[in-house]
Design a protein around this motif. Structure first.
Motif, PDB file in Angstrom:
ATOM      1  N   HIS A  55      -5.834  -0.823   6.610  1.00  0.00           N
ATOM      2  CA  HIS A  55      -5.365   0.491   6.980  1.00  0.00           C
ATOM      3  C   HIS A  55      -4.447   0.469   8.201  1.00  0.00           C
ATOM      4  N   ARG A  58       2.451   0.539   9.088  1.00  0.00           N
ATOM      5  CA  ARG A  58       3.364   1.678   9.165  1.00  0.00           C
ATOM      6  C   ARG A  58       3.135   2.697   8.062  1.00  0.00           C
ATOM      7  N   TRP A  59       2.335   2.351   7.042  1.00  0.00           N
ATOM      8  CA  TRP A  59       2.212   3.210   5.874  1.00  0.00           C
ATOM      9  C   TRP A  59       1.007   4.135   5.967  1.00  0.00           C
ATOM     10  N   LYS A  60       1.196   5.399   5.583  1.00  0.00           N
ATOM     11  CA  LYS A  60       0.082   6.305   5.396  1.00  0.00           C
ATOM     12  C   LYS A  60      -0.586   5.984   4.058  1.00  0.00           C
ATOM     13  N   GLN A  61      -1.825   6.434   3.872  1.00  0.00           N
ATOM     14  CA  GLN A  61      -2.564   6.113   2.661  1.00  0.00           C
ATOM     15  C   GLN A  61      -1.796   6.523   1.406  1.00  0.00           C
ATOM     16  N   GLU A  62      -1.270   7.768   1.393  1.00  0.00           N
ATOM     17  CA  GLU A  62      -0.565   8.232   0.198  1.00  0.00           C
ATOM     18  C   GLU A  62       0.723   7.447  -0.030  1.00  0.00           C
ATOM     19  N   GLU A  63       1.355   6.986   1.061  1.00  0.00           N
ATOM     20  CA  GLU A  63       2.564   6.175   0.929  1.00  0.00           C
ATOM     21  C   GLU A  63       2.231   4.809   0.356  1.00  0.00           C
ATOM     22  N   ARG A  64       1.130   4.210   0.816  1.00  0.00           N
ATOM     23  CA  ARG A  64       0.723   2.907   0.291  1.00  0.00           C
ATOM     24  C   ARG A  64       0.463   2.987  -1.207  1.00  0.00           C
TER      25      ARG A  64
END
Length: 454
Positions: A55, A58-64
């Protein structure tokens, strides 16, 4: 000859045996995200839980999740064959500009040229080749150049630098740099392999440096690079393997081993090796970290330091900006700056790319739209070229009949044709006075001025 990998002599006490058995601590994230064949690698080699490590970044969960769904079908492919990538992963610099970053510590090549000792020539030259890895550790992707795009730099340490995108499929760039001490020539064709949460980068290319005083020609073969945690975890870069700098004139060489990042971060950044004579006997040992400094010391045939000698520094990292958004050095900012652009900047110059400039100004939405527009124009040019039966011809480099053999494949070689020197000399000796803001110049690498007839 003593191998930098195995019989390290002086370096044996410096390298943890653990790092020889593992590149890094790998922890599968399959159990908590439901994806297969993904790993998260902790750059510090710590014992963090896989979920916690995944986690970070640079990525948010939805972006990942969204990015993974888009990219998983490309696993095993060359990155250059992929569909348009989102600008969120880009830095405001092109590959042509990134090629110029190797010139930040060009004074080392000046020292090599002024040096009488052939082994010290390799110490300085190899240190120069290592110096760029601090910049190469950036985890942002540079923009792929448009066919015919260029980058020029003429005001750093008396050098003239020109690079050009000479092929689109496969993507290839050529570069030339020179000052009173050396000439530098490179043809580059990156080969990549996308592995889901990481990408392997193989530097298919040929790099040659000629020292003008002695006429010595040096050939560089760099190690491959791996970018870890593209989607899950903290993105970071490692370049484990051998770098070989060969004096083609004498047969001497520097063989330096980039240690892999091992358990608990052991070996990360470390570079160890030797300068060998043509008979493969070690003459000078070299050691250091590619993110800090390199040092050297004369050695015996067993690779041990000679009595009465001491370790001396050949290169150290210059001061860098604190908390820079893209981890740029001061030199990287200079490369991007219009303040350092030469008089009558070529309209094909990377500085003028509207997508690159928009991203530099912080407008990622405009950057994405401009990037899509440039790529569509490039596709239109290709269709027009095929319809007309035309070929693209680079402006500053000529295709030769030479074929270079690299550990990752063969490639054709482009040679600098000298025309840029003539172009720049004509402009610099003219009475042209630039009154317009160079930023208003329209980016123009195009072969055709009008595509309406396609």
């Amino acid at each position: 000859m003593p191998s930098p990998k195995k019989k390290m002599g002086f370096f044996s006490s410096m390298t943890s045996s653990l790092s020889m058995f593992s590149n890094a601590m790998h922890r599968s994230v399959n159990g908590f995200i439901g994806y297969e064949n993904l790993e998260v690698v902790n750059p510090e080699g710590g014992k963090d839980d896989a979920e916690e490590e995944a986690h970070k970044g640079r990525w948010k969960q939805e972006e990942r999740d969204s990015y993974w769904r888009m990219m998983q079908k490309y696993i095993g492919s060359d990155v250059t064959s992929m569909v348009t990538l989102p600008v969120i992963i880009f830095e405001p610099m092109t590959m042509l500009q990134k090629m110029a970053e190797l010139m930040e510590y060009s004074h080392l090549l000046n020292q090599a040229d002024e040096c009488e000792d052939p082994y010290m020539q390799l110490v300085y030259s190899a240190s120069w080749a290592i110096s760029v890895y601090y910049a190469f550790q950036r985890t942002w992707k540079p923009f792929n150049p448009i066919l015919g795009e260029t980058y020029e730099m003429v005001n750093h340490n008396g050098m003239t630098f020109i690079s050009e995108q000479v092929s689109h499929h496969p993507p290839m760039s050529a570069g030339h740099c020179e000052n009173e001490h050396f000439t530098y020539d490179v043809t580059s064709k990156l080969k990549t392999k996308f592995l889901g949460n990481s990408v392997d980068v193989y530097p298919v290319g040929r790099t040659r440096v000629t020292l003008k005083r002695s006429g010595v020609v040096l050939d560089l073969v760099p190690p491959p690079t791996k970018v870890h945690n593209l989607i899950f975890g903290r993105t970071w870069v490692d370049s484990p393997g051998e770098m070989i700098m060969t004096n083609l004139t004498t047969g001497d060489k520097a063989v330096l081993y980039f240690q892999p990042c091992g358990w608990f971060g052991a070996g990360r950044y470390e570079v160890d090796g030797y300068v060998y004579d043509a008979n493969e006997e070690p003459k000078i040992l070299m050691t250091g970290k590619w993110n800090k400094s390199m040092s050297y010391q004369p050695c015996d045939v067993e690779g041990e330091p000679l009595p009465g000698t001491e370790m001396k520094e050949a290169w150290h990292l210059a001061d860098t900006p604190k908390n820079d958004k893209y981890q740029y050095t001061y030199f990287a900012h200079k490369i991007n700056s219009f303040d350092t652009a030469p008089k009558k900047l070529l309209a094909s110059d990377s500085r003028l790319r509207p997508d690159r400039y928009a991203l530099e100004m912080g407008d990622s939405s405009k950057s994405g739209a401009e990037k899509s527009s440039l790529e569509e124009r490039q596709r239109a040019e290709k269709r027009n070229r095929e319809t007309k039966g035309d070929n693209f011809t680079p402006r500053w480099f000529d295709l030769t009949e030479d074929v270079a053999t690299t550990p990752w494949g063969d490639m054709e070689i482009y040679q600098y044709n000298g025309k840029y020197n003539e172009h720049r000399a004509a402009i610099d000796s003219s009475d042209i006075v630039e009154l317009e803001d160079v930023k208003t110049t329209e980016f123009n690498p195009w072969q055709y001025s009008d595509l309406s007839g396609e």
